[in-house]
Design a protein around this motif. Structure first.
Motif, PDB file in Angstrom:
ATOM      1  N   ILE A  70       0.846  -1.180   0.000  1.00  0.00           N
ATOM      2  CA  ILE A  70       0.000   0.000   0.000  1.00  0.00           C
ATOM      3  C   ILE A  70       0.884   1.233   0.000  1.00  0.00           C
TER       4      ILE A  70
ATOM      5  N   ILE B 160      -3.153   5.386   2.397  1.00  0.00           N
ATOM      6  CA  ILE B 160      -4.577   5.179   2.649  1.00  0.00           C
ATOM      7  C   ILE B 160      -5.224   6.524   2.891  1.00  0.00           C
TER       8      ILE B 160
ATOM      9  N   MET C  85     -10.871   6.145   5.756  1.00  0.00           N
ATOM     10  CA  MET C  85     -11.240   4.820   6.253  1.00  0.00           C
ATOM     11  C   MET C  85     -12.585   4.945   6.955  1.00  0.00           C
TER      12      MET C  85
ATOM     13  N   ASN D  58      -1.791   1.416   9.747  1.00  0.00           N
ATOM     14  CA  ASN D  58      -2.843   1.224   8.730  1.00  0.00           C
ATOM     15  C   ASN D  58      -4.094   0.615   9.350  1.00  0.00           C
TER      16      ASN D  58
ATOM     17  N   ALA E 176     -11.771   1.137   3.162  1.00  0.00           N
ATOM     18  CA  ALA E 176     -10.603   2.016   3.045  1.00  0.00           C
ATOM     19  C   ALA E 176     -10.406   2.407   1.590  1.00  0.00           C
TER      20      ALA E 176
ATOM     21  N   MET F 193      -7.692   3.491  -0.909  1.00  0.00           N
ATOM     22  CA  MET F 193      -6.239   3.334  -0.935  1.00  0.00           C
ATOM     23  C   MET F 193      -5.625   3.727  -2.267  1.00  0.00           C
TER      24      MET F 193
END
Length: 124
Positions: free
Chosen positions: A28, A31, A34, A76, A97, A99
């Protein structure tokens, strides 16, 4: 492979508390927002709370004052502290989320990920 994994669901009596966690893993880059959504049997999935990368929360009216969303960007992970639970909070709770998987995908090509869900049951 990128995935979200929720934990912390279970059964509790009315007025009780639970804390949900959701950790994102895999390759990842970043992010963005969320959040937590929920879906009760025979009902549509609905937003519970979201939180921006900078920590700004947004709550559905039916959880304001009872639930608190937070996140740890280093891990995360997003959390949902649920207090004063009611029977109508019974549902499967899903983590979401937004991302960016690579540097080149930022900021134009976000990808939406969902966890498999965790059951919360509030009953006496």
């Amino acid at each position: 492979q990128v995935q979200l994994v929720e934990s912390g669901g279970g059964s509790v009596q009315p007025g009780g508390s639970l804390r949900l966690s959701c950790a994102a893993s895999g390759r990842i880059f970043s992010i963005n927002a969320m959040g937590w959504y929920r879906q009760a049997p025979d009902k549509e999935r609905e937003l519970v709370a979201t939180i921006s990368r900078g920590g700004t929360p947004n709550y559905a009216d039916f959880v304001k004052g009872r639930f608190t969303i937070s996140r740890d960007n280093a891990k995360n992970t997003v959390y949902l502290q649920m207090n004063s639970l009611k029977p109508e909070d019974t549902a499967a709770y899903f983590c979401n989320a937004v991302m960016f998987l690579t540097r080149s995908s930022y900021p134009s090509n976000p990808v939406d990920y969902w966890g498999p869900g965790t059951q919360v049951t509030v009953s006496s």
